[in-house]
Design a protein around this motif. Structure first.
Motif, PDB file in Angstrom:
ATOM      1  N   UNK A  69       0.947  -1.287   0.090  1.00 10.27           N
ATOM      2  CA  UNK A  69      -0.080   0.131   0.085  1.00 10.27           C
ATOM      3  C   UNK A  69       0.836   1.187  -0.042  1.00 10.27           C
ATOM      4  N   UNK A  70       0.384   2.054   0.857  1.00 12.57           N
ATOM      5  CA  UNK A  70       1.324   3.106   1.174  1.00 12.57           C
ATOM      6  C   UNK A  70       2.719   3.076   1.712  1.00 12.57           C
ATOM      7  N   UNK A  71       2.904   2.036   2.361  1.00 13.13           N
ATOM      8  CA  UNK A  71       4.123   1.717   3.432  1.00 13.13           C
ATOM      9  C   UNK A  71       5.165   1.254   2.726  1.00 13.13           C
ATOM     10  N   UNK A  88      15.645  -7.317  11.395  1.00 13.78           N
ATOM     11  CA  UNK A  88      14.619  -6.212  11.794  1.00 13.78           C
ATOM     12  C   UNK A  88      13.997  -5.951  10.390  1.00 13.78           C
ATOM     13  N   UNK A  89      12.618  -5.815  10.700  1.00 13.05           N
ATOM     14  CA  UNK A  89      11.734  -5.705   9.786  1.00 13.05           C
ATOM     15  C   UNK A  89      10.945  -4.224   9.879  1.00 13.05           C
ATOM     16  N   UNK A  90      11.335  -2.973   9.082  1.00 14.96           N
ATOM     17  CA  UNK A  90      10.899  -1.738   9.176  1.00 14.96           C
ATOM     18  C   UNK A  90       9.627  -1.473   8.440  1.00 14.96           C
ATOM     19  N   UNK A  91       8.448  -1.002   8.876  1.00 15.28           N
ATOM     20  CA  UNK A  91       7.484  -0.296   8.163  1.00 15.28           C
ATOM     21  C   UNK A  91       7.446   1.158   8.236  1.00 15.28           C
ATOM     22  N   UNK A  92       7.748   1.586   7.176  1.00 13.87           N
ATOM     23  CA  UNK A  92       8.055   2.955   7.134  1.00 13.87           C
ATOM     24  C   UNK A  92       6.709   3.801   6.216  1.00 13.87           C
TER      25      UNK A  92
END
Length: 180
Positions: A69-71, A88-92
């Motif tokens: 989506x927007x992430x 580490x999994x970032x959701x920005x």
């Protein structure tokens, strides 16, 4: 009373020295675009130094990203010099006007970031495992785009307002689209 005023003045001067406004870099080129930089696999190399300057850990990171989506999702896989591994999994999430928020399992709350020109400034708290304990560290993270394929990162880690160390990290885009 004089001693109190001296301590207060020292505390205020230390705090004022450590704050640079990211807007200072608004005219710096090339402009950083996170979606573009992480549009292909990225390899990174870094080290952690105690505040004395002693290097206590080196590491490599493989980063792949995807859009949801927007992430922007960044999947980071760390290999440390002592043989340990971490993921580490970032959701920005873009927040508009160059602002970003970020979440990861070991980040306390939400990371807040701002891009201006070639620079991204992040602030967040990170649960950092050390031996058999976990410490909540404040992270002051500065990333500078050097060219289309190279990003340099410098992070100051602190606890209770006292610097405990720094992380230096160099990112390089990989793959057919990366400049050689």
């Amino acid at each position: 009373m004089t001693r109190f005023l001296l301590i207060l003045a020292m505390a205020l001067s230390v705090g004022s020295c450590s704050s640079v406004d990211v807007a200072r870099y608004a005219d710096q080129q090339p402009a950083l675009n996170l979606e573009h930089f992480f549009s292909q696999p990225v390899k990174a190399w870094g080290m952690f130094q105690k505040r004395s300057g002693e290097v206590v850990k080196r590491f490599e990171v493989d980063i792949v990203s995807r859009r949801e989506g927007n992430n922007l999702i960044l999947d980071e896989r760390f290999q440390y010099s002592d043989g340990t591994r971490q993921r580490r999994v970032w959701t920005l999430t873009p927040e508009g006007q160059g602002r970003w928020s970020g979440r990861a399992d070991d980040v306390v709350g939400v990371a807040k970031g701002q891009i201006a020109g070639n620079t991204l400034h992040w602030r967040y708290r990170l649960n950092l495992p050390v031996d058999d304990s976990t410490y909540e560290m404040s992270m002051d993270d500065w990333m500078y785009l050097m060219d289309e394929d190279t990003l340099i990162n410098r992070t100051t880690m602190s606890k209770f307002g006292v610097e405990v160390g720094q992380v230096t990290l160099f990112f390089r885009r990989q793959g057919a689209g990366a400049s050689q």
